[in-house]
Scaffold this active site. Sequence first.
Site, PDB file in Angstrom:
ATOM      1  N   ASP A  55      -0.884  19.522 -32.698  1.00 56.06           N
ATOM      2  CA  ASP A  55       0.307  20.365 -32.788  1.00 56.06           C
ATOM      3  C   ASP A  55       0.112  21.704 -32.079  1.00 56.06           C
ATOM      4  OD1 ASP A  55       1.573  18.384 -34.164  1.00 56.06           O
ATOM      5  OD2 ASP A  55       1.592  19.395 -36.105  1.00 56.06           O
TER       6      ASP A  55
ATOM      7  N   ASN B 277       7.832  27.308 -34.242  1.00 53.60           N
ATOM      8  CA  ASN B 277       7.432  27.191 -35.640  1.00 53.60           C
ATOM      9  C   ASN B 277       7.889  28.373 -36.479  1.00 53.60           C
ATOM     10  OD1 ASN B 277       6.274  24.685 -35.717  1.00 53.60           O
ATOM     11  ND2 ASN B 277       4.155  25.393 -35.800  1.00 53.60           N
TER      12      ASN B 277
END
Length: 285
Positions: A66, A140
């Site tokens: 990620d 994010n």
Amino acid sequence: MTIRSAALVISPSRAEAIAAAKELAPLLYSAGFSLYTISDVSIEGIKKVAPADLPDIEIAVVLGGDGTILRAAEITLKRNVPLLGINMGHVGFMAEVNRPTIAAIAESIIAKSYVSENRMILRFAVERAGKEIGTGWALNEVTVERDGTTMVELFVEIDNRPLSHWGCDGLICSTPTGSTAYAFSAGGPVLWPEVDALVLLPISAHALFSRPMVVSPKSEILVTIESSDALLSADALRKIPLHAGDRVLITRDDQTIKLSHVSKTLFTDRLVAKFKLPVEGWRGE
């Protein structure tokens, strides 16, 4: 034959990612692709370039976790192209749950059969003494945190109304994608990616009310720095030092990231795989 172009973003610290790139490159090259990378690796058939020198591409393929996907998002956002994340051994929330074969990855890229979903991003602007000194975005989260050993003093407003003053370690504003990252580790809720909302979460606040909040994506979140200094961080990649009196405005961005997978996977299955949740005995199909 029309020349197609792709970028391979490779985690240089993962031997399996480099090996996968070496196997994938000739399959794409033989299909007429020009291949580029911004990663610090040297692989035959892949031209290494600086991010600013990357030409037009139709897709960015991430071989890593990620964190590598977050770095690759910087090049796909500007170009509005798909970001295909391939799992390299550790289950994440943005890459594939199960690692496909290299042949399957190549076929999905060549045939454009991968599936994509638009992921929300955040936009932030920093104002100092009435002037805008910095802007940026995050896939994010945007955090405003202490930049030393002492806690920060923050005053938060939502939609031009006062919410709270917090003495805390920081404040997280997260997208649904980011709800499984830093916000999750700080005690925030998990949001399914299709949920249209933001998470606002004080970190270790000295206050009676410091619960995680789910906020409308249409809201404007304004954070004023009341301590001597702080640090703004976007996805832990793009950072701006902050000083007393600085104001940080966080909103939803109009742009999105096209997060792609070789095959469609439900977020529930991703959650189960990541945390090894106990589902034995389920009799569904």
